[in-house]
Design a protein around this motif. Structure first.
Motif: not given
Length: 189
Positions: A107-120
């Motif tokens: 779940p932490m990987d999914a949270a980081i990748l989801g937020r990063g894909d959108a924010g970067l």
């Protein structure tokens, strides 16, 4: 039931079957579903039950709550969903994403990748053409996940995530930087 089972010459299999069936019936009335009976036996023998409150157990998902870098402290709850991340945390999020596994179950990987894909999105901090040369999983000896990435230029970049002391050890931080990291981690905790 006891008298009927006592009349049978080989009552033990019957007793075992009946009691397991009664136990399964009682568990089903409590809305408990288990595939392996030893799991229930183990849970019944537990004297202490520790539960995290991050949402992993209740929702099976996590959220990035806060990004802290040397010159930035970003409360993600105040950031609009899908909004560009502030520049001071771009590098932090970039390496957090590189340390995470895309398509994994964490779940932490999914949270980081989801937020990063959108924010970067639209920045030079996303690397779709890079490939993982080697991945080092979390072990009891090293409480960090490490990925060795090869960029288009052929250079290797290493990204790690895990316990602060494990990541600090991998970075070979000088004593003053290590003390500052420990103080910051303690304050965040």
């Amino acid at each position: 039931i006891t008298l009927a089972m006592a009349l049978l010459p080989e009552e033990f299999p019957v007793v075992l079957t009946v009691f397991l069936a009664l136990g399964a019936w009682r568990l089903s009335r409590q809305r408990v579903l288990t595939r392996r009976l030893p799991a229930i036996e183990t849970l019944g023998a537990a004297t202490v039950l520790c539960v995290d409150k991050t949402g992993t157990l209740t929702e099976n998902r996590m959220r990035v709550r806060r990004l802290v870098a040397d010159d930035a402290d970003v409360d993600m709850a105040r950031q609009p969903k899908g909004a560009q991340l502030p520049e001071p945390v771009h590098r932090l999020m970039e390496f957090a994403m590189l340390a995470s596994q895309r398509g994994g179950v964490e779940p932490m990987d999914a949270a980081i990748l989801g937020r990063g894909d959108a924010g970067l999105a639209g920045t030079e901090h996303l690397h779709p053409r890079w490939r993982v040369a080697q991945a080092f999983p979390l072990t009891p000896e090293l409480l960090a996940v490490t990925h060795d990435w090869v960029g288009e230029d052929g250079l290797h970049r290493v990204a790690a995530k895990g316990a602060p002391e494990a990541v600090a050890d991998l970075c070979h931080l000088p004593p003053d930087a290590l003390a500052a990291l420990r103080a910051e981690a303690q304050a965040l905790a």
